[in-house]
Motif scaffolding. Structure first.
Motif, PDB file in Angstrom:
ATOM      1  N   ARG A  24      12.311  -2.417   0.874  1.00  0.00           N
ATOM      2  CA  ARG A  24      10.720  -2.623   1.505  1.00  0.00           C
ATOM      3  C   ARG A  24      10.535  -1.298   2.025  1.00  0.00           C
ATOM      4  O   ARG A  24       9.468  -0.772   2.126  1.00  0.00           O
ATOM      5  CB  ARG A  24      10.857  -3.689   2.276  1.00  0.00           C
ATOM      6  CG  ARG A  24       9.275  -3.869   3.074  1.00  0.00           C
ATOM      7  CD  ARG A  24       9.557  -5.182   3.896  1.00  0.00           C
ATOM      8  NE  ARG A  24       8.046  -5.099   4.439  1.00  0.00           N
ATOM      9  CZ  ARG A  24       7.754  -6.220   5.318  1.00  0.00           C
ATOM     10  NH1 ARG A  24       8.443  -7.257   5.480  1.00  0.00           N
ATOM     11  NH2 ARG A  24       6.308  -6.170   5.558  1.00  0.00           N
ATOM     12  N   VAL A  27       9.853   1.287  -0.562  1.00  0.00           N
ATOM     13  CA  VAL A  27       8.452   1.058  -1.484  1.00  0.00           C
ATOM     14  C   VAL A  27       7.460   1.446  -0.410  1.00  0.00           C
ATOM     15  O   VAL A  27       6.657   2.290  -1.101  1.00  0.00           O
ATOM     16  CB  VAL A  27       8.531  -0.289  -1.620  1.00  0.00           C
ATOM     17  CG1 VAL A  27       7.291  -0.871  -2.178  1.00  0.00           C
ATOM     18  CG2 VAL A  27       9.493  -0.614  -2.913  1.00  0.00           C
ATOM     19  N   GLN A  28       7.417   1.157   0.861  1.00  0.00           N
ATOM     20  CA  GLN A  28       6.336   1.615   1.587  1.00  0.00           C
ATOM     21  C   GLN A  28       6.398   3.309   1.898  1.00  0.00           C
ATOM     22  O   GLN A  28       5.251   3.704   1.790  1.00  0.00           O
ATOM     23  CB  GLN A  28       6.676   1.115   3.044  1.00  0.00           C
ATOM     24  CG  GLN A  28       6.320  -0.535   2.905  1.00  0.00           C
ATOM     25  CD  GLN A  28       6.893  -1.202   4.360  1.00  0.00           C
ATOM     26  OE1 GLN A  28       7.446  -0.802   5.164  1.00  0.00           O
ATOM     27  NE2 GLN A  28       6.351  -2.304   4.654  1.00  0.00           N
ATOM     28  N   TRP A  29       7.515   3.772   2.017  1.00  0.00           N
ATOM     29  CA  TRP A  29       7.416   5.201   1.967  1.00  0.00           C
ATOM     30  C   TRP A  29       6.739   6.010   0.941  1.00  0.00           C
ATOM     31  O   TRP A  29       6.165   6.864   0.793  1.00  0.00           O
ATOM     32  CB  TRP A  29       8.987   5.802   2.339  1.00  0.00           C
ATOM     33  CG  TRP A  29       9.047   7.363   2.383  1.00  0.00           C
ATOM     34  CD1 TRP A  29       8.812   8.211   3.306  1.00  0.00           C
ATOM     35  CD2 TRP A  29       9.459   8.131   1.125  1.00  0.00           C
ATOM     36  NE1 TRP A  29       8.960   9.453   2.985  1.00  0.00           N
ATOM     37  CE2 TRP A  29       9.334   9.493   1.544  1.00  0.00           C
ATOM     38  CE3 TRP A  29       9.785   7.757  -0.165  1.00  0.00           C
ATOM     39  CZ2 TRP A  29       9.589  10.281   0.804  1.00  0.00           C
ATOM     40  CZ3 TRP A  29       9.897   8.812  -1.102  1.00  0.00           C
ATOM     41  CH2 TRP A  29      10.084  10.267  -0.496  1.00  0.00           C
ATOM     42  N   HIS A  30       7.482   5.260  -0.360  1.00  0.00           N
ATOM     43  CA  HIS A  30       6.899   5.836  -1.742  1.00  0.00           C
ATOM     44  C   HIS A  30       5.483   5.686  -1.669  1.00  0.00           C
ATOM     45  O   HIS A  30       4.844   6.578  -2.313  1.00  0.00           O
ATOM     46  CB  HIS A  30       7.723   5.131  -2.632  1.00  0.00           C
ATOM     47  CG  HIS A  30       7.392   5.714  -4.166  1.00  0.00           C
ATOM     48  ND1 HIS A  30       6.355   5.228  -4.955  1.00  0.00           N
ATOM     49  CD2 HIS A  30       7.949   6.822  -4.788  1.00  0.00           C
ATOM     50  CE1 HIS A  30       6.335   5.941  -5.913  1.00  0.00           C
ATOM     51  NE2 HIS A  30       7.203   6.785  -5.952  1.00  0.00           N
ATOM     52  N   GLU A  31       4.976   4.455  -1.341  1.00  0.00           N
ATOM     53  CA  GLU A  31       3.223   4.599  -1.373  1.00  0.00           C
ATOM     54  C   GLU A  31       2.684   5.415  -0.545  1.00  0.00           C
ATOM     55  O   GLU A  31       1.783   6.010  -1.048  1.00  0.00           O
ATOM     56  CB  GLU A  31       3.034   2.869  -1.049  1.00  0.00           C
ATOM     57  CG  GLU A  31       3.483   1.735  -1.954  1.00  0.00           C
ATOM     58  CD  GLU A  31       3.223   0.407  -1.592  1.00  0.00           C
ATOM     59  OE1 GLU A  31       2.956   0.505  -0.373  1.00  0.00           O
ATOM     60  OE2 GLU A  31       3.582  -0.427  -2.477  1.00  0.00           O
ATOM     61  N   ARG A  32       3.176   5.691   0.684  1.00  0.00           N
ATOM     62  CA  ARG A  32       2.595   6.660   1.532  1.00  0.00           C
ATOM     63  C   ARG A  32       2.493   8.100   0.920  1.00  0.00           C
ATOM     64  O   ARG A  32       1.678   8.702   0.847  1.00  0.00           O
ATOM     65  CB  ARG A  32       3.174   6.666   2.842  1.00  0.00           C
ATOM     66  CG  ARG A  32       2.915   5.417   3.921  1.00  0.00           C
ATOM     67  CD  ARG A  32       3.188   5.812   5.083  1.00  0.00           C
ATOM     68  NE  ARG A  32       4.676   6.026   5.424  1.00  0.00           N
ATOM     69  CZ  ARG A  32       5.442   5.626   5.481  1.00  0.00           C
ATOM     70  NH1 ARG A  32       5.543   4.243   5.396  1.00  0.00           N
ATOM     71  NH2 ARG A  32       6.751   6.010   5.899  1.00  0.00           N
ATOM     72  N   SER A  34       3.080   8.937  -2.308  1.00  0.00           N
ATOM     73  CA  SER A  34       2.012   8.912  -3.703  1.00  0.00           C
ATOM     74  C   SER A  34       0.979   9.156  -3.405  1.00  0.00           C
ATOM     75  O   SER A  34      -0.067   9.832  -4.041  1.00  0.00           O
ATOM     76  CB  SER A  34       2.445   7.614  -4.409  1.00  0.00           C
ATOM     77  OG  SER A  34       3.759   7.481  -4.889  1.00  0.00           O
ATOM     78  N   THR A  35       0.245   8.688  -2.401  1.00  0.00           N
ATOM     79  CA  THR A  35      -1.208   8.783  -1.866  1.00  0.00           C
ATOM     80  C   THR A  35      -1.456   9.839  -0.851  1.00  0.00           C
ATOM     81  O   THR A  35      -2.845  10.075  -0.755  1.00  0.00           O
ATOM     82  CB  THR A  35      -1.932   7.476  -1.379  1.00  0.00           C
ATOM     83  OG1 THR A  35      -1.087   7.073   0.012  1.00  0.00           O
ATOM     84  CG2 THR A  35      -1.527   6.423  -2.152  1.00  0.00           C
ATOM     85  N   PRO A  42       3.630   8.291  -8.636  1.00  0.00           N
ATOM     86  CA  PRO A  42       3.503   6.931  -8.460  1.00  0.00           C
ATOM     87  C   PRO A  42       4.454   6.238  -9.735  1.00  0.00           C
ATOM     88  O   PRO A  42       4.007   6.398 -10.704  1.00  0.00           O
ATOM     89  CB  PRO A  42       2.066   6.285  -8.673  1.00  0.00           C
ATOM     90  CG  PRO A  42       1.475   7.776  -8.876  1.00  0.00           C
ATOM     91  CD  PRO A  42       2.146   8.963  -8.763  1.00  0.00           C
ATOM     92  N   PRO A  45       7.986  -0.270  -8.261  1.00  0.00           N
ATOM     93  CA  PRO A  45       9.158  -0.497  -7.571  1.00  0.00           C
ATOM     94  C   PRO A  45      10.485  -0.758  -8.201  1.00  0.00           C
ATOM     95  O   PRO A  45      11.284  -0.314  -8.006  1.00  0.00           O
ATOM     96  CB  PRO A  45       8.727  -1.479  -6.555  1.00  0.00           C
ATOM     97  CG  PRO A  45       7.401  -1.514  -6.517  1.00  0.00           C
ATOM     98  CD  PRO A  45       6.779  -1.086  -7.861  1.00  0.00           C
TER      99      PRO A  45
END
Length: 82
Positions: A24, A27-32, A34-35, A42, A45
């Motif tokens: 989790r 995934v949250q770090w990757h989302e931050r 990526s944007t 991107p 997961p």
């Protein structure tokens, strides 16, 4: 100049990577990232990975040989957890 390579042999973007468990927090770090305009592409997961070596444009027909070379190069190295 004539080529012995089949004309249907596609060039693909190839890389050598290690799969990373999609925790989790990751995934949250990757989302931050990526944007945030960072150099993080991107991806879904379930496809998170750490690229060890980008090979670039590689003929698809060579991928089995690349895989074999990678497998041989890590023979004798114990598996590891991330």
């Amino acid at each position: 100049m004539p080529s012995d390579r089949d004309q249907s042999d596609r060039i693909v973007r190839a890389f050598i990577a290690v799969r990373v468990p999609a925790t989790r927090a990751l995934v949250q770090w990757h989302e931050r990232m990526s944007t945030a305009g960072r150099a993080v592409r991107p991806v879904a997961p379930d496809k998170l990975h750490l690229t060890l070596r980008f090979l670039g444009g590689t003929f698809q027909s060579l991928l089995p040989k690349v895989g074999q070379a990678v497998t041989e190069s890590v023979a004798g190295i114990a598996p590891f957890d991330l």
